[in-house]
Write an enzyme that holds these catalytic residues in place. Structure first.
Site, short mmCIF file in Angstrom:
data_model
loop_
_atom_site.label_atom_id
_atom_site.label_comp_id
_atom_site.label_asym_id
_atom_site.label_seq_id
_atom_site.Cartn_x
_atom_site.Cartn_y
_atom_site.Cartn_z
CB CYS A 118 65.41 8.38 -5.10
SG CYS A 118 66.20 7.79 -3.59
CG ASN A 156 64.27 2.66 -4.52
OD1 ASN A 156 65.00 1.70 -4.70
ND2 ASN A 156 64.74 3.85 -4.16
CD GLU A 157 66.94 3.76 -0.47
OE1 GLU A 157 66.75 4.98 -0.26
OE2 GLU A 157 68.07 3.24 -0.46
CD GLU A 160 70.12 5.43 -8.26
OE1 GLU A 160 71.09 4.79 -7.82
OE2 GLU A 160 69.45 6.22 -7.58
#
Ligand code: AHR
Length: 671
Positions: A244, A375-376, A49
């Site tokens: 993110c 992603n989230e 990340e």
């Protein structure tokens, strides 16, 4: 009164001691002759990340910060070297003929001499090693006058020259120039100085200082020690590039993979969302040069022998930030990005995007199998966007295995558990190949949830534990540390994932990297500064599970497990078989502060070849941690032990993860 008190104490001690003395001994049974499900080769992977200076300033070893003046402030990281304005001045120029990298710097040198130039501070300094060489490259053109020589120096914090070389002979058209500098000392906080001798006007862009001693010695390659730490884990997959940042603070700032490929001077800078995300850890100089871009991620996965697993924006900006949505009738460009990415990774070298890959030096396809959509993300808006992606992708590329999200950790995103339940209901109907779950919880949660996957439905959807890490204080607290407790309790949870290897086919810790001086989030698996790096205790847990994952699951049961306290067991087990070596791999985690002597039975085994291998990760205090100064305080110890019978006793150290590798032959029931 006194004797009564003593009697009472004695009586209490006897009562307390009774259950202990009568308590049955822990018994571990591994059913060796009935290997179960295959352990997925992707069971343990890594999640790269771009956070905490993970890419620029970290894995991507460019030493010059803001090399093409595209940061929000064009001179961030740069300083003018002059003693008086009469010596010279600068202008920031913008050339619309270079829309992907429009800015450059114009230096007007008024006085010929030795006193005018530019200095770059690097990423919290520049890490320079004695005897190693550094490639300095620059795009330049001479606009007017006689400013023909650059003196390029690497200096320490006192200004002492650590390396020097000269560059001359500029002409009126843009051209790339390259020289090499060799360092005469090691310094973590070096700076780059570029002096211009001679009066005149010179334009400069893409100013780079790059180590030649990189992972594979390629141009634009990666930082060697950091990749080595990853390679040592033998990860089954590489998830990238976030997190993110994939979603972006807003849609404009999402990670656009097409901006990250091709010649590096044509990669479009982006702000990193972690630049401003945490008020308590502002990092105003955090941008994405995309020098480490999608090509390099695929290449890294290939180097590591890991499956590449990109995660793409699904038209939803980070829901903790703006939560901007691309309307459904304007989703096509996002879906097209996904289709084009598959062609970039897997298409023939004469296809449109396959050719881009081939032109970058990789005519063979990368063989990508996995793709994350979002992603989230959460909410019905996510479900309908996922569906649109899945329909288009599966229609053209039915083999690509799609990953759907379940939001962030339920404890930290709005309406947490209810959202997760809603998403799981949707996924049970829509059947993505894989569903991703994230857990950032206190260490105890990982013990309390060790059996989480025992009861999950088996309906063909695989589970990917795509981000998890025990938090020693609280989620994203700056006071979190990579303590031994967090690592040990994650090991407990991993025995639970492994026992459910028919369902959980992938997992990875998050985040991966943290720069000691430029982090936003901790804990992190690997820490580094400009010269050094080390694996945390959590890293060694991940590494040991990965190196000793085996190929087939073995049923391992534990009877009479000792208790840690009223609510928690103190001992946890999982077992697998390494079919190539014929070894039973038994993993045992003891979270109590006492050694546990357990009876172990390898049921259905015969002909045990002694000695067995033992790997122990242990530390006496739960608060212990590895640090840059003491990087191996918590470090696996390997030894052997004589085991020649299928029934044996073994003492598991307090606060330890133990891996026993016992070579056995299963009893052949056919004879
Ligand atoms: O790993 C840190 C962040 O945690 C990731 O960017 C995000 O996916 C999660 O919320």
């Amino acid at each position: 009164m006194r004797s009564f008190y003593n009697f009472k104490t004695l009586a209490r001690l006897i009562i307390l001691a009774l259950p202990l003395s009568l308590a049955a001994q822990p018994q571990i049974t591994v059913q060796v002759d009935q290997p179960g499900t295959n352990i997925s080769p992707t069971m343990y992977g890594v999640f790269f990340e771009d956070i905490n200076f993970g890419a620029d300033g970290g894995l991507y070893p460019e030493l010059v910060k803001n090399r093409s003046f595209e940061f929000d402030k064009p001179l961030r990281g740069w300083r003018l070297l002059r003693t008086s304005p009469e010596q010279g001045s600068i202008l920031i120029m913008r050339d619309e003929a270079k829309p992907r990298n429009p800015r450059f710097i114009r230096l007007n040198v008024h006085q010929a001499g030795h006193g005018f130039g530019l200095s770059n501070e690097g990423f919290r300094g520049m890490g320079i090693r004695t005897g190693e060489s550094y490639r300095f490259s620059i795009d330049a053109r001479k606009v007017a006058g006689n400013s023909t020589t650059l003196r390029v120096q690497v200096v320490d914090t006192e200004g002492k020259i650590l390396a020097e070389n000269r560059l001359a002979g500029f002409n009126k058209d843009w051209q790339k120039y390259e020289i090499t500098l060799t360092a005469n000392a090691t310094e973590a906080k070096a700076k780059l100085h570029i002096w211009i001798d001679g009066a005149g006007t010179l334009d400069l862009d893409m100013i780079s200082l790059f180590p030649t001693n990189t992972w594979k010695g390629r141009k634009n390659d990666l930082r060697k020690d950091l990749v080595q730490l990853l390679a040592d884990m033998k990860p089954g997959f590489l998830r990238f590039p976030g997190g993110c940042i994939v979603e972006g603070f807003n849609l404009e700032q999402r990670y656009k993979w097409k901006d990250s490929i091709g010649p590096i001077d044509q990669r479009i800078f982006n702000i990193n969302r972690w630049n401003f995300e945490f008020r308590h850890r502002p990092t105003p100089d955090y941008f994405q040069s995309y020098g480490l871009g999608y090509f390099e991620y695929f290449q890294l996965a290939e180097d590591l022998g890991a499956e590449p697993m990109p995660i793409l924006s699904c038209g939803m900006a980070c829901q903790f930030n703006t939560a901007e949505l691309a309307p459904m009738d304007q989703l096509d460009p996002y879906i097209q990005d996904a289709l084009d990415l598959i062609e970039f990774a897997n298409g023939p070298a004469d296809s449109k995007w396959g050719k881009v890959r081939a032109d970058m030096g990789h005519p063979q396809p990368f063989g990508m199998q996995f793709l994350g959509v979002g992603n989230e993300q959460w909410g019905p808006q996510y479900v309908e966007r996922y569906q649109a992606f899945a329909e288009a992708i599966k229609q053209k590329y039915s083999d690509i295995r799609l990953i759907a999200a379940t939001g962030s950790d339920p404890s930290i995103f709005p309406n947490g558990e209810a959202e997760v339940d809603y998403l799981w209901q949707q996924w049970r109907m829509l059947k993505p190949d894989i569903v991703d779950e994230h857990f950032y919880r206190k260490a105890d949660w990982f013990v309390e949830n060790v059996d989480r996957y025992d009861t999950y439905p088996r309906d063909g959807i695989e589970v990917f534990v795509g981000e998890y890490a025990a938090q020693s204080v609280a989620v994203a607290s700056p006071d979190n540390r990579n303590t031994w407790k967090t690592a040990l309790y994650e090991a407990v949870f991993m025995t639970g994932m492994e026992r459910n290897a028919d369902l959980v086919t992938m997992s990875c810790y998050a985040p991966l990297f943290g720069h000691e001086e430029a982090w936003q989030w901790r804990p992190d698996l690997i820490w580094f500064d400009n010269l050094q790096s080390y694996g945390t205790a959590n890293y060694y847990v991940q590494k040991l599970f990965s190196l000793h994952k085996g190929d087939r699951l073995l049923k391992a049961t534990l009877a009479h497990a000792p208790a840690l306290d009223e609510s928690k067991r103190g001992l946890f087990v999982s077992a697998t078989l390494d079919e190539k070596t014929g070894e039973v791999i038994l993993k045992v985690v003891n979270i109590t502060k006492t050694a546990i002597n357990a009876a172990v039975e390898l049921a259905g085994a015969q002909n045990i070849s002694t000695p067995a291998k033992v790997i122990v990760l242990h530390s006496p205090a739960l608060d212990d941690a590895n640090t840059l100064r003491e990087p191996k305080r918590i470090y696996p110890q390997e030894s052997t032990v004589a085991i020649s019978m299928p029934n044996f006793r073994y003492e598991f150290q307090p606060l330890s993860l133990t891996i026993l590798r016992v070579a056995v032959e299963p009893i052949d029931n056919q004879q």
